[in-house]
Design a protein around this motif. Sequence first.
Motif, short mmCIF file in Angstrom:
data_model
loop_
_atom_site.label_atom_id
_atom_site.label_comp_id
_atom_site.label_asym_id
_atom_site.label_seq_id
_atom_site.Cartn_x
_atom_site.Cartn_y
_atom_site.Cartn_z
N ILE A 1 0.85 -1.19 0.00
CA ILE A 1 0.00 0.00 0.00
C ILE A 1 0.89 1.25 0.00
CG2 ILE A 1 -1.76 1.29 1.28
CD1 ILE A 1 -2.78 -1.31 0.10
N PRO A 2 0.62 2.20 -0.89
CA PRO A 2 1.44 3.42 -0.90
C PRO A 2 1.43 4.12 0.46
CG PRO A 2 -0.02 3.34 -2.81
CD PRO A 2 -0.44 2.23 -1.91
N LYS A 3 2.53 4.75 0.78
CA LYS A 3 2.64 5.52 2.03
C LYS A 3 2.65 7.01 1.70
CE LYS A 3 5.00 2.08 4.92
NZ LYS A 3 4.97 0.92 4.03
N GLY A 4 2.58 7.80 2.75
CA GLY A 4 2.64 9.25 2.57
C GLY A 4 1.36 9.82 1.98
N GLU A 5 1.50 10.79 1.11
CA GLU A 5 0.34 11.50 0.55
C GLU A 5 -0.56 10.60 -0.27
OE1 GLU A 5 1.70 14.86 -1.61
OE2 GLU A 5 2.50 15.92 0.15
N LEU A 6 0.01 9.53 -0.84
CA LEU A 6 -0.78 8.64 -1.69
C LEU A 6 -1.57 7.61 -0.89
CD1 LEU A 6 1.85 7.95 -4.51
CD2 LEU A 6 -0.08 9.53 -4.59
N GLN A 7 -1.34 7.53 0.42
CA GLN A 7 -1.95 6.47 1.21
C GLN A 7 -3.45 6.63 1.38
OE1 GLN A 7 -0.25 4.63 4.97
NE2 GLN A 7 -1.82 5.97 5.87
N GLY A 8 -3.92 7.85 1.66
CA GLY A 8 -5.32 8.03 2.01
C GLY A 8 -5.56 7.77 3.49
N ARG A 9 -6.75 8.10 3.94
CA ARG A 9 -7.06 8.01 5.37
C ARG A 9 -7.81 6.74 5.74
NH1 ARG A 9 -10.64 11.93 7.21
NH2 ARG A 9 -11.61 11.95 5.14
N HIS A 10 -8.45 6.11 4.74
CA HIS A 10 -9.36 5.00 5.02
C HIS A 10 -8.87 3.73 4.33
CE1 HIS A 10 -12.56 8.41 5.19
NE2 HIS A 10 -11.82 8.36 6.29
N LEU A 11 -8.82 2.63 5.07
CA LEU A 11 -8.46 1.33 4.54
C LEU A 11 -9.70 0.45 4.50
CD1 LEU A 11 -6.35 -0.77 3.62
CD2 LEU A 11 -5.94 -1.28 6.04
N TRP A 12 -10.03 -0.04 3.32
CA TRP A 12 -11.19 -0.92 3.13
C TRP A 12 -10.70 -2.33 2.81
CZ3 TRP A 12 -16.54 0.79 2.34
CH2 TRP A 12 -16.71 2.18 2.47
N PHE A 13 -11.23 -3.31 3.53
CA PHE A 13 -11.02 -4.72 3.23
C PHE A 13 -12.33 -5.28 2.66
CE2 PHE A 13 -8.02 -4.79 7.11
CZ PHE A 13 -6.89 -4.57 6.33
N LEU A 14 -12.28 -5.89 1.50
CA LEU A 14 -13.45 -6.55 0.92
C LEU A 14 -13.17 -8.04 0.82
CD1 LEU A 14 -14.21 -4.13 -2.10
CD2 LEU A 14 -14.89 -3.88 0.29
N ALA A 15 -13.98 -8.86 1.49
CA ALA A 15 -13.71 -10.30 1.55
C ALA A 15 -14.99 -11.10 1.43
CB ALA A 15 -13.02 -10.65 2.87
N THR A 16 -14.88 -12.25 0.77
CA THR A 16 -15.97 -13.23 0.78
C THR A 16 -15.46 -14.53 1.37
OG1 THR A 16 -15.41 -13.80 -1.52
CG2 THR A 16 -17.26 -12.31 -1.18
N GLY A 17 -16.29 -15.17 2.18
CA GLY A 17 -15.99 -16.51 2.69
C GLY A 17 -14.67 -16.60 3.42
N THR A 18 -13.90 -17.65 3.10
CA THR A 18 -12.64 -17.89 3.80
C THR A 18 -11.58 -16.85 3.47
OG1 THR A 18 -11.93 -19.39 2.04
CG2 THR A 18 -13.05 -20.39 3.93
N ALA A 19 -11.81 -16.03 2.47
CA ALA A 19 -10.84 -15.00 2.09
C ALA A 19 -10.75 -13.87 3.10
CB ALA A 19 -11.17 -14.44 0.70
N VAL A 20 -11.54 -13.92 4.16
CA VAL A 20 -11.39 -12.96 5.26
C VAL A 20 -10.08 -13.22 6.02
CG1 VAL A 20 -12.57 -14.29 7.06
CG2 VAL A 20 -12.69 -11.78 7.08
N GLY A 21 -9.51 -14.42 5.85
CA GLY A 21 -8.34 -14.83 6.61
C GLY A 21 -7.18 -13.86 6.61
N PRO A 22 -6.67 -13.44 5.44
CA PRO A 22 -5.51 -12.55 5.44
C PRO A 22 -5.78 -11.21 6.11
CG PRO A 22 -6.42 -12.78 3.23
CD PRO A 22 -7.05 -13.82 4.07
N PHE A 23 -7.02 -10.74 6.06
CA PHE A 23 -7.35 -9.47 6.70
C PHE A 23 -7.36 -9.61 8.22
CE2 PHE A 23 -9.82 -8.82 2.56
CZ PHE A 23 -8.70 -8.28 1.93
N LEU A 24 -7.76 -10.77 8.71
CA LEU A 24 -7.69 -11.01 10.15
C LEU A 24 -6.25 -10.98 10.63
CD1 LEU A 24 -10.30 -13.89 10.32
CD2 LEU A 24 -10.53 -11.70 11.49
N SER A 25 -5.34 -11.52 9.83
CA SER A 25 -3.93 -11.48 10.19
C SER A 25 -3.43 -10.05 10.29
CB SER A 25 -3.11 -12.26 9.15
OG SER A 25 -1.74 -12.26 9.47
N MET A 26 -3.84 -9.21 9.35
CA MET A 26 -3.43 -7.80 9.37
C MET A 26 -4.03 -7.06 10.56
SD MET A 26 -3.80 -6.78 5.34
CE MET A 26 -3.40 -7.99 4.07
#
Length: 249
Positions: free
Chosen positions: A101-126
Amino acid sequence: MWTRGRVIERIDWSDKLFSLRIAADLAPFIPGQFIKLSQVRDDKRVARAYSLVNSPDKAYAEVLAIAVEDGQLSPQLQNLVIGDEIDITPTATGFMTLDEIPKGELQGRHLWFLATGTAVGPFLSMLDTDEPWQRFDKIVLVYGVREAKDLAYLDKLRAYEQQYPNQFILCLSVTREPFEGALQCRIPDGLASGEIERKVGLTLCAADSQVMICGNPGMINGAQAALVDKGLTKNLRRAPGQITVEKYW
């Protein structure tokens, strides 16, 4: 290539959905990466990739899986009990990490995770690390499933709501039955109609948003199209944008 792991805990979320905790000698990894699990059956090795659900500071590998009828490996994984052994890759891999994910001015203020089913897994790790909470003002998890029984780790996600009431927003969507507080739309449809943004109370825009998508190919393609219509672009190293994707199969 392979090391032996031992099942130390399992969680059955439904008749097909389950988690395994596996003790093994693994190299350090970055949240969002995946390992492979494998068995040799009839002299043929069968291997499948699974994202790590746990944070890197845990002394085990945790995966979330669903037993697929006629699957070559997942039904066997579902039959594992505490003490059983399974082959596992000692080194995780994958590029759907917050490092991308870009850092600094390009980062933005809001992080969105979009997941279906078991693909929620990596976001839980984060979410189980400090980095996203330190980098972003708001973190939104949009978690889509067919039935409420498929909502794995819901207690953990509710705990994040309590711990970070002004920072974390959980948006559930259960498509095949009503569930209290949840939407009942596919994620791409909810993005295109604005229903998800209204539920969350935030606007998806290039200036403020970084979006990470993980799930089935149909959801990913549809969600990307809806986000592009909103002015967001794919995040590339040579051309930083706002959409980071990992296809789950």
